[in-house]
Design a protein around this motif. Structure first.
Motif, PDB file in Angstrom:
ATOM      1  N   TYR A  12      -5.795 -11.343  -9.294  1.00 41.63           N
ATOM      2  CA  TYR A  12      -4.645 -11.632 -10.142  1.00 41.63           C
ATOM      3  C   TYR A  12      -4.079 -13.014  -9.801  1.00 41.63           C
ATOM      4  CZ  TYR A  12      -4.961  -6.542 -10.253  1.00 41.63           C
ATOM      5  OH  TYR A  12      -5.411  -5.254 -10.352  1.00 41.63           O
ATOM      6  N   SER A  13      -3.474 -13.663 -10.794  1.00 42.13           N
ATOM      7  CA  SER A  13      -2.855 -14.958 -10.546  1.00 42.13           C
ATOM      8  C   SER A  13      -1.532 -14.794  -9.805  1.00 42.13           C
ATOM      9  CB  SER A  13      -2.630 -15.708 -11.859  1.00 42.13           C
ATOM     10  OG  SER A  13      -1.802 -14.940 -12.718  1.00 42.13           O
ATOM     11  N   ARG A  14      -0.872 -13.675 -10.002  1.00 39.49           N
ATOM     12  CA  ARG A  14       0.353 -13.369  -9.285  1.00 39.49           C
ATOM     13  C   ARG A  14       0.252 -11.945  -8.753  1.00 39.49           C
ATOM     14  NH1 ARG A  14       4.843 -12.946 -12.297  1.00 39.49           N
ATOM     15  NH2 ARG A  14       6.246 -13.660 -10.670  1.00 39.49           N
ATOM     16  N   PHE A  15       0.473 -11.786  -7.493  1.00 45.50           N
ATOM     17  CA  PHE A  15       0.371 -10.457  -6.905  1.00 45.50           C
ATOM     18  C   PHE A  15       1.169 -10.379  -5.607  1.00 45.50           C
ATOM     19  CE2 PHE A  15      -2.413 -11.542  -3.379  1.00 45.50           C
ATOM     20  CZ  PHE A  15      -3.124 -12.635  -3.847  1.00 45.50           C
ATOM     21  N   CYS A  16       1.340  -9.176  -5.161  1.00 48.63           N
ATOM     22  CA  CYS A  16       1.968  -8.924  -3.874  1.00 48.63           C
ATOM     23  C   CYS A  16       1.006  -8.138  -2.992  1.00 48.63           C
ATOM     24  CB  CYS A  16       3.250  -8.101  -4.017  1.00 48.63           C
ATOM     25  SG  CYS A  16       4.612  -8.964  -4.808  1.00 48.63           S
ATOM     26  N   MET A  17       1.128  -8.345  -1.722  1.00 43.52           N
ATOM     27  CA  MET A  17       0.432  -7.523  -0.748  1.00 43.52           C
ATOM     28  C   MET A  17       1.460  -6.943   0.206  1.00 43.52           C
ATOM     29  SD  MET A  17      -3.118  -9.528   0.117  1.00 43.52           S
ATOM     30  CE  MET A  17      -3.871  -8.052   0.854  1.00 43.52           C
ATOM     31  N   GLY A  18       1.144  -5.790   0.728  1.00 48.02           N
ATOM     32  CA  GLY A  18       2.118  -5.151   1.602  1.00 48.02           C
ATOM     33  C   GLY A  18       1.484  -4.258   2.634  1.00 48.02           C
ATOM     34  N   TRP A  19       2.275  -3.927   3.626  1.00 54.23           N
ATOM     35  CA  TRP A  19       1.909  -2.954   4.650  1.00 54.23           C
ATOM     36  C   TRP A  19       2.780  -1.718   4.460  1.00 54.23           C
ATOM     37  CZ3 TRP A  19      -2.280  -3.305   7.619  1.00 54.23           C
ATOM     38  CH2 TRP A  19      -2.840  -4.558   7.818  1.00 54.23           C
ATOM     39  N   PHE A  20       2.139  -0.588   4.463  1.00 52.43           N
ATOM     40  CA  PHE A  20       2.804   0.704   4.343  1.00 52.43           C
ATOM     41  C   PHE A  20       2.381   1.558   5.534  1.00 52.43           C
ATOM     42  CE2 PHE A  20       4.322   0.447  -0.075  1.00 52.43           C
ATOM     43  CZ  PHE A  20       3.648  -0.699  -0.477  1.00 52.43           C
ATOM     44  N   ARG A  21       3.173   2.554   5.861  1.00 53.79           N
ATOM     45  CA  ARG A  21       2.791   3.449   6.952  1.00 53.79           C
ATOM     46  C   ARG A  21       3.184   4.874   6.622  1.00 53.79           C
ATOM     47  NH1 ARG A  21       7.036   1.388  11.667  1.00 53.79           N
ATOM     48  NH2 ARG A  21       8.940   2.306  10.773  1.00 53.79           N
ATOM     49  N   GLN A  22       2.453   5.781   7.218  1.00 56.59           N
ATOM     50  CA  GLN A  22       2.741   7.193   7.028  1.00 56.59           C
ATOM     51  C   GLN A  22       2.490   7.935   8.325  1.00 56.59           C
ATOM     52  OE1 GLN A  22       0.709   9.134   3.756  1.00 56.59           O
ATOM     53  NE2 GLN A  22       2.332  10.654   3.602  1.00 56.59           N
ATOM     54  N   ALA A  23       3.525   8.575   8.815  1.00 53.68           N
ATOM     55  CA  ALA A  23       3.423   9.397  10.013  1.00 53.68           C
ATOM     56  C   ALA A  23       3.201  10.849   9.592  1.00 53.68           C
ATOM     57  CB  ALA A  23       4.695   9.267  10.843  1.00 53.68           C
ATOM     58  N   PRO A  24       2.610  11.665  10.454  1.00 49.79           N
ATOM     59  CA  PRO A  24       2.374  13.073  10.111  1.00 49.79           C
ATOM     60  C   PRO A  24       3.654  13.779   9.699  1.00 49.79           C
ATOM     61  CG  PRO A  24       1.190  12.502  12.100  1.00 49.79           C
ATOM     62  CD  PRO A  24       2.061  11.321  11.767  1.00 49.79           C
ATOM     63  N   GLY A  25       3.603  14.442   8.554  1.00 49.99           N
ATOM     64  CA  GLY A  25       4.758  15.199   8.084  1.00 49.99           C
ATOM     65  C   GLY A  25       5.842  14.370   7.429  1.00 49.99           C
ATOM     66  N   LYS A  26       5.600  13.073   7.288  1.00 50.08           N
ATOM     67  CA  LYS A  26       6.599  12.194   6.689  1.00 50.08           C
ATOM     68  C   LYS A  26       6.046  11.528   5.440  1.00 50.08           C
ATOM     69  CE  LYS A  26       9.211  11.140  10.884  1.00 50.08           C
ATOM     70  NZ  LYS A  26       9.820  10.054  11.706  1.00 50.08           N
ATOM     71  N   GLU A  27       6.951  11.036   4.591  1.00 46.52           N
ATOM     72  CA  GLU A  27       6.526  10.325   3.397  1.00 46.52           C
ATOM     73  C   GLU A  27       6.071   8.912   3.755  1.00 46.52           C
ATOM     74  OE1 GLU A  27       9.370  12.519   0.059  1.00 46.52           O
ATOM     75  OE2 GLU A  27       9.550  10.374   0.438  1.00 46.52           O
ATOM     76  N   ARG A  28       5.248   8.365   2.895  1.00 49.55           N
ATOM     77  CA  ARG A  28       4.804   6.986   3.105  1.00 49.55           C
ATOM     78  C   ARG A  28       5.989   6.038   2.997  1.00 49.55           C
ATOM     79  NH1 ARG A  28       0.295   5.458  -0.903  1.00 49.55           N
ATOM     80  NH2 ARG A  28       2.088   5.206  -2.317  1.00 49.55           N
ATOM     81  N   GLU A  29       6.024   5.065   3.871  1.00 44.14           N
ATOM     82  CA  GLU A  29       7.132   4.113   3.947  1.00 44.14           C
ATOM     83  C   GLU A  29       6.604   2.700   3.738  1.00 44.14           C
ATOM     84  OE1 GLU A  29      10.474   2.671   7.274  1.00 44.14           O
ATOM     85  OE2 GLU A  29       8.674   3.752   7.882  1.00 44.14           O
ATOM     86  N   ARG A  30       7.305   1.928   2.933  1.00 46.24           N
ATOM     87  CA  ARG A  30       6.954   0.514   2.771  1.00 46.24           C
ATOM     88  C   ARG A  30       7.500  -0.238   3.976  1.00 46.24           C
ATOM     89  NH1 ARG A  30       8.387  -0.590  -2.442  1.00 46.24           N
ATOM     90  NH2 ARG A  30      10.548  -0.800  -1.794  1.00 46.24           N
ATOM     91  N   VAL A  31       6.648  -0.926   4.688  1.00 46.87           N
ATOM     92  CA  VAL A  31       7.032  -1.633   5.911  1.00 46.87           C
ATOM     93  C   VAL A  31       7.403  -3.085   5.615  1.00 46.87           C
ATOM     94  CG1 VAL A  31       6.221  -2.411   8.164  1.00 46.87           C
ATOM     95  CG2 VAL A  31       5.572  -0.145   7.316  1.00 46.87           C
ATOM     96  N   ALA A  32       6.513  -3.783   4.909  1.00 41.31           N
ATOM     97  CA  ALA A  32       6.753  -5.199   4.621  1.00 41.31           C
ATOM     98  C   ALA A  32       5.882  -5.611   3.443  1.00 41.31           C
ATOM     99  CB  ALA A  32       6.433  -6.064   5.836  1.00 41.31           C
ATOM    100  N   THR A  33       6.381  -6.564   2.664  1.00 43.52           N
ATOM    101  CA  THR A  33       5.629  -7.088   1.533  1.00 43.52           C
ATOM    102  C   THR A  33       5.745  -8.602   1.481  1.00 43.52           C
ATOM    103  OG1 THR A  33       7.517  -6.838   0.028  1.00 43.52           O
ATOM    104  CG2 THR A  33       5.959  -5.012   0.135  1.00 43.52           C
TER     105      THR A  33
END
Length: 124
Positions: free
Chosen positions: A29-50
């Motif tokens: 893509y000409s414009r896009f974002c990349m990010g780091w996400f994390r998920q611990a056992p029993g927890k929802e996925r969390e956006r860490v940084a973009t």
């Protein structure tokens, strides 16, 4: 789909550092974002940084701001997450992701490409 491959996870004691990297097969893509996400056992996925391509605008979760740094090497198509002062609560599977940017905010991106994940374990 863009192929994403993470590396750099591992086990570290609290207060230590780790550096995660994510190699992208292409910039589709000409414009896009990349990010780091994390998920611990029993927890929802969390956006860490973009980060946005070209503008390099960054955003962090409150829980990691000041400790983690996200960066994007366009020449190498590599996303990096430098994690310092790690805490046991940072323990999770970390995933990198990429999606097209149609606004000015990476929080609105639909991340359609995901890596396989890399485990980060922080012991107290």
């Amino acid at each position: 789909q863009v192929q994403l491959v993470e590396s750099g996870g591992g086990s570290v004691q609290a207060g230590g550092s780790l550096r995660l990297t994510c190699a992208a097969s292409e910039y589709r893509y000409s414009r896009f974002c990349m990010g780091w996400f994390r998920q611990a056992p029993g927890k929802e996925r969390e956006r860490v940084a973009t980060i946005s391509y070209r503008l390099s605008t960054t955003a962090y979760a409150d829980s990691v701001r000041g400790r983690f740094t996200i960066s994007l090497d366009n020449a190498k198509k590599t996303l990096t997450l430098q994690m310092n002062s790690l805490k046991p609560e940072d323990t999770a599977m970390y995933y990198c992701a990429l999606g097209p940017l149609y606004t000015s905010n990476c929080a609105t991106v639909q991340y359609g490409s995901w890596g396989q994940g890399t485990q980060v374990t922080v012991s107290s």
